[in-house]
Structure formats: C-alpha cells, structure tokens
Design an enzyme around this catalytic site. Structure first.
Site, PDB file in Angstrom:
ATOM      1  N   ASP A  22       0.881  -1.162   0.000  1.00 59.06           N
ATOM      2  CA  ASP A  22       0.000   0.000   0.000  1.00 59.06           C
ATOM      3  C   ASP A  22       0.919   1.212   0.000  1.00 59.06           C
ATOM      4  O   ASP A  22       1.467   1.585   1.030  1.00 59.06           O
ATOM      5  CB  ASP A  22      -0.892  -0.025   1.242  1.00 59.06           C
ATOM      6  CG  ASP A  22      -1.667   1.273   1.435  1.00 59.06           C
ATOM      7  OD1 ASP A  22      -1.694   2.088   0.490  1.00 59.06           O
ATOM      8  OD2 ASP A  22      -2.226   1.473   2.521  1.00 59.06           O
ATOM      9  N   LYS A  32       2.891  11.219  -3.758  1.00 62.81           N
ATOM     10  CA  LYS A  32       1.762  10.551  -4.394  1.00 62.81           C
ATOM     11  C   LYS A  32       0.719  11.548  -4.919  1.00 62.81           C
ATOM     12  O   LYS A  32      -0.022  11.258  -5.846  1.00 62.81           O
ATOM     13  CB  LYS A  32       1.111   9.625  -3.374  1.00 62.81           C
ATOM     14  CG  LYS A  32       0.091   8.678  -3.948  1.00 62.81           C
ATOM     15  CD  LYS A  32      -0.469   7.829  -2.843  1.00 62.81           C
ATOM     16  CE  LYS A  32      -1.489   6.848  -3.324  1.00 62.81           C
ATOM     17  NZ  LYS A  32      -2.034   6.103  -2.175  1.00 62.81           N
ATOM     18  N   GLU A  53      -7.287   0.769  -3.909  1.00 62.36           N
ATOM     19  CA  GLU A  53      -7.206   0.634  -2.461  1.00 62.36           C
ATOM     20  C   GLU A  53      -8.514   0.172  -1.822  1.00 62.36           C
ATOM     21  O   GLU A  53      -8.497  -0.748  -1.008  1.00 62.36           O
ATOM     22  CB  GLU A  53      -6.737   1.956  -1.844  1.00 62.36           C
ATOM     23  CG  GLU A  53      -5.265   2.215  -2.145  1.00 62.36           C
ATOM     24  CD  GLU A  53      -4.871   3.671  -2.035  1.00 62.36           C
ATOM     25  OE1 GLU A  53      -5.683   4.486  -1.556  1.00 62.36           O
ATOM     26  OE2 GLU A  53      -3.739   3.997  -2.427  1.00 62.36           O
ATOM     27  N   ASP A  62     -12.764   5.583   2.300  1.00 59.19           N
ATOM     28  CA  ASP A  62     -11.303   5.591   2.411  1.00 59.19           C
ATOM     29  C   ASP A  62     -10.800   7.027   2.525  1.00 59.19           C
ATOM     30  O   ASP A  62     -10.689   7.740   1.536  1.00 59.19           O
ATOM     31  CB  ASP A  62     -10.719   4.894   1.166  1.00 59.19           C
ATOM     32  CG  ASP A  62      -9.191   4.828   1.192  1.00 59.19           C
ATOM     33  OD1 ASP A  62      -8.583   5.398   2.116  1.00 59.19           O
ATOM     34  OD2 ASP A  62      -8.625   4.215   0.282  1.00 59.19           O
TER      35      ASP A  62
END
Lengths: 659, 195
Positions: free
Chosen positions: A7, A69, A170, A192
């Site tokens: 992850d 990211k 994810e 999330d």
C-alpha cells in the site's frame, strides 16, 4: 522468491505478504509496520526513507520529499502541481514531456523515482522480515487514479526492481481484506479517508465475486488538509502573540505541521490537547520565541467539519453513478488514518445509517488486501475449468467474429458432443478440459469483411490546427445490425429464456456447486474505469469511447472519419474525464496515423480500438480502414518514461544507498 | 498458433465458447430469460465472472488466455447493456426485429454507443442537456438552459433553449426539452390561475 502487497500511501506505506495461508503485515527491525512515505537526501549521499527521513523533514525540509503521491502522474501545468509548489518546501521543476522533476542536492529526480525509493525500502523491510528475496508485488492506488498516475506508479515499481503484478484499487483491496461476501450477498461501501486522498467505492459482493459498482474520489482531500488547517491556526496564534509569522519560513511552518499532526492524533482520543511551539523564530536579542498552544476536541471538529462534509459529496456522487440509494448498503468499511477522527466516524454512521466496520486496522487493511491479491495472482497453474457453452438459439449471424489473431483455429476447433455427467465429475475433481459441445447450428463463422460502421465522428486533422468551422461530431446513430439474412420465423421474446437448447446451462452448473459452500478459489475482482475515456473531435469536443464506471477488462471500438479534404495524417487524441470539452479532461496521449489515402473529407474511416486490461491499463489502437491496408499505432502516454529511460532510472536507483 | 497440443485433453470449452460467442445473445450468454430482473442479471453476471474472469485463468497458455479475455469482454459488454434500461430496451427491440443478428452494431461497435445511451434512458437521472446538443454553438445554450432550469428560472431557461434549438435545428432532444419546458410553464400558469 516471495510476492508482497504494497500500500503505497500518500503519508505511509505498508507492506504485507501471505505466508502459509495467513497474511502478515511486515515490520522493520524496530517493529514498526508503517513506513512513512518520505524520502530525504542526506548530505552524505545516503537516501533516507521512512522515519529517519521524516525526522530530516524538521531540519532539512528542502531536500526531504513527502506526499509525492499527490503529484505522481500529473502534468506540470496541472492545478495539483501548482498547489503543491506553494505548499511544499522541496523544489519542483518542469522536466521533459511535462513531467515534474524534484530537485534535491543538485540532482533531478522524476516522481516515480522518488516513489521507487519508498518501494525499495518497503522491499528491504519485506526481504528482511521474510528472509527471502522479493521480486513481485501488487501495488495499490486510489480508485480515482487516472491512467497516467497508474502508469507512473507502475514505473516506480519497476525502477525499484519489482515486477508489478497488478495495480489494484485501495478500496477494493480493503474489501478483500475483510473477506466479506464469501458466503452471503451484500453491498458494501468503502470509505477511504487517508492522508492525501479521499475515495468512496461501492461494491456488490457475492460468493467469490467482488464487483465494483461505482467509485468516486477527491485526490486533494485528506488528513494532511486538517494538519494544514491546524498549523495555520497555530501560526495565527503565534503571529498574534509575537508579531512574527512562522509561515514566512517554510522550515518553521514544516515544524508546525508536524506538531499539528500529532495534536490532531491526540485529539482523536483526548478531549483537549496542548503543546508548546518552540524554535519558530527569534525575538529581540536573539531569544527563542515560544508559545503554548491548546486546542479542544470541538475546536478541531469545527476545522474538520468542512473537510468531512466534502467527503459526503463524493459519496453522493458515487451513489448517483451506481444509481442506488444509501440505504442499499449493508456495511461500510473504514479505511485510512483519518477515519480515526471521532467526528468522521459519527458522520459516516449518520450518512450510511450503519455502524462502520473497523475490525481490521485502518492503516493496514489495504496492504493486507493487496497481499491477498498478490497471492491469488501467483497461485501456480490457475485455470478454472469452463463448462460448455449453451447452443445459440437461432442461426448464425453475419456478424464477423471480433478481431483477433488465431480466428482460423477457432473455427477449426473440433466439436465433440459433451456429456454433462462427465462434465460434472470433472468439475468437482480437478481442473480438466472437456470437449466442446456440438452447437445446434455448427457452421463455421464466415469471416466477414469489415463493414464501414454507421456511427462516425470526425477527427480534427493533425495538420490543420483550425478545424473547419461548422463540422461537428456527427451524432452517432442508434446502432443498426449489419445486414443479416434471416428468413426463419422467430420465437416470441417471452420464450427466449425457456428455449436454450443445451439441457444444462453453465450458470446452473456453477450455481449448483456454489450452493455446496464457498469455493476454495480466491475472490475475483471485477473493477471499473474510474473516469470516461474520450477522443477529441472537431471543435475540441469529446466523444466518449469507454464510459465512466465501465467494467474492466473491456474493449470498445469506434470509427471516425477525416475532417478535411486530402487529409493524410490523423491524430487520435485521447483523454480521461467527463467534461464535454476535451481540454478540461486529463490528456493521456495521442495515436498518430500517417499515410492516409488522400480523399475528400469523411471518406477515410479510422477505427480506434480501446482496450482496458484487468489492471485498468489502457491500450489504444488506430486502424485505417480507408486504404484497405491496416496501419496500427499505439498510444504513447504523456510524461510516462519509455523503457530505456526506465532502465537508466533503474541503474541510478540501484546505485543509491537506501536506508 | 494455439498450442492446443500442449494440453493433454486438447482443450476444454474455451474455443467452443469463442466460436459461438457471436451467436449468443447476451441473455444466452448469462443463461437468463429475456424478462430477467436486474437482480437476476446481476447474479448471473457474478456467476459469469467467477467462471470467465481472466484472473481465473492465469495458468492457461497465452492463446487460451486471449480467448477467455475475449469472452469476458463480451460479458462486461452484455452486462452493461442488460443493466441499463435504455440500452436493454433497444437491445430487446433489436433482438425481436432481427433475431439472427446478435450483439449489436457490427464491427465498429457492438455496443449501442454512449450518445445513444443518453438518449435511450428512461429510469435514470436526466442526462445532461448539453450532451444532446450536436453543434458546438448550441452547447453553451443548452448548458445554460439546464443551469437555469435547476435554479427554477424557467423563463430564462426557455430563452436559452430556443437559442439552442436555433443553433442546432431539427435536434429531437432539444426540441423535446423545449416542449417539456413549455408544458411545464403552462401547467404552472394554470395552477396559478386556479388559485
């Protein structure tokens, strides 16, 4: 050689692996399971990753790269890069092909290279913990990542020397980790809320199938935003007390953000937290300025409320794409560190009307799911047996078989009648191969010549930047069937289901075995494209080829014609997004076809085929039907490094001392 | 090219599926009746995925994997059509009109295309009016009309719609939108008078 699930988060990275049928989240020597996604370039030449790098952030913010990211796979001109340049202390500059570069200690790095440092460190941790080499990985990305972001993440994996088996979303990974739906049918929502991004994904689970119904996300909404809001609050307090604004010094502000983050975490369990802000500036005579700063739970909730509300706007968007009411969902899974905030939990429960599930650690759940998928994908000799097809009800149509190599062999396949009993036995024992059944009408498919499609749109010519006025996308007609010859009477529609000639349909066979209990096979993920894939047409408009939320893998073919007379070059420009204006979507790249037959406009037909594979990776092929000869061109994604560049990156990466 | 001789049992039904793929209706592909409910469609699709998802066949040789992938892609396409009311109505109509031709539009696209989808919608949130406009010049008007409609400014919306129709003549959708709006305004006016 081991496989892992990684992850690769905005703030933290987690690596997990399935060993002996159990998932293990892998920890470093100090027993830490979270690896901060921070990379710091030390003056001695070392590349620090994780906690040591996070510490460097306080003293050397300029050479310490975090939250990469948020930027990966984005064009230099994008709003996100713009915002980040203001926000981060490290230096960004424009690189070739619109790709942003990070400058640290006089060296320029592409963003995938920075991510690769994090991945390499994760790999080191995994190798130490597992005691064997790690060469393959499943890496997760936010569900709303576009093509470029996925491709860049894949490059990062390759630079780190990993064979990226699959990029998975994810939230889907999180659902896998919960192992829901194995025995029951249920609909679940995954909420999330991470450090940098927010995603809401809706899934429909039954047996071993995880179907993604819809996904929506905001890639600039996360816990970091709350840290920033708290840090701003602190800075203001400091300014009031000492008439000095720490925001003027990026290094000082960086420290404030770190303090703000820990205060945020404290306030998830405590009603009130306080801290002392030090070393932010100097007063008269060089004395250190200090300030005590306290905050109560309700204060932080006031700051967080607007951010939390934004998450529900995204949830609502996902629900409307899925066309389901919020009440249709039985469960909601919480993923990401920000879901530890009590306000978030309260609001999620209110919104979904169901208590949120948090059985699995919200920080680790995604990596666990990725590890499960990695194990599933590497299970050796996986080949599910396929029951025979049902016999088509009516005669052969004149629809040509889909274009693919090896069509001849297909029609040559021997057809031996199958016996169901035999088939059943085979199914329950081991995967085996049964002879195909004899279809009722066993004529080979006539290879039909490609017919000129009815639905066409005009492409702008690559040569003329100003397309001819007045020419617009021709509205595609309602699809008409190719001229099929059929004289036989048809069955009334009501009878269709009842008249499938094969005595037992594969569906019944599979259902019968399903009823005996959940199959031992790992779950299969049926994911979707998060955004529509479009082609630019004359006037700067879009023609949607693959719609948003299409199940993948999928394939779509569209035909376009030239827009000006004697146009010999055509550029099929591809973007991703829902906006009707092409330029408002994320430009992915272009396929150029040259050497078209010179002909009046509209006479040359170009067929574009979009293929999205299981990873969500797009391939675009353009074929010129006008000349009769086939010309293929492949989409080159913008800003994504070519193979030789990746190899160069790998070499440089391998030379770096990462710790 | 297919390396069938490598497999002891020649091959299982993969290529048989591929051979008759074009002759199967989406209903036959999923083994459901034409009147199947959305839940039945969904369930059948899940069973289909369990059997044909490419991830279930990673151990096969490349040619078989390609074949499975083609079959699966047909399934996702079929599911898209059958789970969308507008698409499905038209697909059904097509099936009963030309029973021997299946799948859809032919080689360019087996799917009813996306513009058509917007037009064919019934039980869905209304499509964007902007997308109905076929000429670039009509689009801004259609977009503004829709914004105004959402704000309830019917009269202004009507003006914009008239302009949109002017810029894109003989567009059934825009004309219909204008007619609807006029009817709505008339009904409102009546209701007012009634009071």
């Amino acid at each position: 050689m081991a496989v892992v699930g990684i992850d690769l988060g905005t703030t933290n990275t987690v690596v997990a692996s399935v060993q002996g049928g159990r998932v293990h989240v892998l920890a470093d020597d100090a027993g830490r399971r979270l690896l901060p996604s921070v990379v710091s370039f030390h003056p001695n030449g070392d590349v620090l990753v994780g906690y040591p790098a996070k510490e460097r952030r306080l003293v050397d913010a300029k050479n310490t790269i975090a939250s990469v990211k948020r930027l990966i796979g984005r064009a230099w001109s994008s709003e996100e890069i713009e915002r980040s340049r203001k926000r981060f202390a490290f230096e960004l500059k424009e690189g070739p092909g619109q790709g942003p570069l990070v400058v640290a200690r006089g060296q320029e790095y592409t963003l995938p290279e920075i991510s690769a440092f994090v991945l390499t460190r994760a790999r080191q941790i995994a190798e130490k913990a597992l005691g064997e080499a790690v060469d393959r990985a499943v890496i997760t990305v936010p569900a709303n990542f576009n093509e470029l972001q996925r491709a860049a993440t894949k490059v990062a994996g390759r630079v780190a020397g990993l064979d990226v088996l699959r990029i998975i979303n994810e939230p889907t990974a999180a659902a896998l980790a919960y192992g829901l739906g194995r025995t029951t049918k249920e609909r679940i929502a995954v909420y999330d809320f991470g450090g940098g991004t927010f995603d809401c994904t809706l899934l429909d689970l039954s047996g071993n199938v995880f179907e993604v119904l819809a996904t929506a996300g905001d890639s600039f909404l996360g816990g970091d935003d709350l840290d920033l809001a708290i840090a701003e609050r602190m800075a203001e307090a400091f300014l009031r007390a000492h008439r000095y604004d720490p925001r003027t010094d990026p290094q000082a502000f960086e420290r404030l953000r770190v303090v703000a983050e820990s205060m945020k975490i404290e306030l998830s369990t405590l009603e009130r937290a306080s801290t002392k802000l030090r070393e932010l500036g100097f007063g008269v005579g060089g004395t250190h300025l200090e300030l005590g700063f306290g905050m109560a739970r309700d204060e932080i909730e006031r700051l967080a409320a607007p951010l939390v509300e934004r998450t529900f706007a995204v949830c609502q968007e996902a629900l409307s794409v899925a066309q389901l009411p919020v009440t249709a969902f039985d469960k909601v899974i919480l993923v990401g560190g920000s879901t530890r905030i009590p306000l978030v939990r309260r609001r999620v429960e209110q919104f979904f009307g169901a208590p949120p599930l948090d059985r699995v650690n919200a920080d680790e759940v995604v990596a666990i799911g990725a590890a499960i998928q990695a194990a599933a994908l590497t299970e050796v000799a996986r080949r599910r047996s396929i029951p025979p097809p049902p016999a088509p009800r009516a005669r052969r149509s004149s629809i040509p078989p889909p274009e693919r190599d090896g069509d001849d062999e297909v029609t040559m396949a021997t057809r031996i009648p199958s016996r169901i009993a035999e088939h059943e036995r085979a199914r329950t024992s081991s995967p085996s191969f049964r002879p195909p059944p004899a279809p009722r009408a066993a004529n080979p498919i006539p290879p039909a010549p490609p017919t000129v499609p009815t639905a066409t749109a005009r492409l702008p010519s690559a040569k003329s930047t100003l397309p001819l006025p007045g020419i617009s996308t021709v509205p595609p007609a309602i699809p008409t069937s190719p001229s099929a010859v059929s004289s036989s009477p048809t069955l009334p529609p009501d009878d269709v289901g009842a008249t499938i000639p094969n005595p037992v349909h594969y569906q019944d066979v599979v259902r019968a075995t399903m009823a005996q209990g959940p199959a031992p096979a790992p779950p299969v993920l049926v994911d979707v494209t998060p955004r529509a894939l479009v082609v630019e047409t004359v006037g700067g408009w879009c023609d949607v080829v693959v719609q948003r939320n299409a199940k993948i893998p999928c394939e779509r073919t569209r035909a376009f014609t030239t827009s000006s007379d004697n146009q010999t070059v055509v550029q099929v420009r591809v973007a991703q997004g829902e906006d009707a204006l092409f330029r408002n979507n994320t430009f992915l790249g272009a396929v150029e076809l040259v050497g078209l037959r010179a002909a009046p406009r509209g006479d040359v037909t170009i067929r574009t085929r979009f293929e999205v594979d299981e990873s969500g990776t797009l391939k675009v092929f353009a074929t010129d039907l006008g000349t009769g000869k086939e010309a293929h061109a492949l989409l080159q994604l913008v800003g994504i490094a070519a193979t030789d560049t990746v190899e160069a990156m790998q070499a440089r990466h391998a030379a770096a001392r990462v710790s | 090219m297919p390396s069938t001789q490598g497999n002891d049992a020649a091959s299982d039904s993969v290529f048989a599926w591929l051979a008759c793929l074009d002759d199967l209706t989406y209903y036959e592909l999923f083994g459901i009746a034409q009147g199947a409910t959305p839940d039945e469609v969904r369930e059948a699709f899940h069973v289909f995925c369990d059997v044909f998802h490419p991830d279930r066949h990673l151990g096969r040789p490349a040619d078989e994997r390609d074949a499975v992938s083609s079959i699966f892609k047909r399934g996702t396409e079929g599911y898209l059509v059958l789970s969308d009311l507008g698409f499905r109505d038209r697909y059904d109509a097509q099936l009963s009109a030309e029973p021997s031709s299946r799948g859809g539009a032919g080689p360019s696209s087996r799917l009813p295309d996306t513009h058509g989808m917007r037009r064919g919608l019934s039980n869905r949130p209304p499509p964007r009016l902007e997308d109905a406009a076929r000429t670039p010049s009509a689009r801004p008007f259609a977009r503004r009309a829709e914004e105004l409609l959402q704000r309830g400014e019917l009269r202004q919306a009507k003006l914009q719609l008239v302009m949109a129709n002017h810029k894109d003549p003989a567009n059934g959708e825009l004309e219909a939108a204008l007619r609807d709006l006029e009817a709505k305004m008339a009904a409102l006016a009546e209701a007012k008078e009634g009071k």
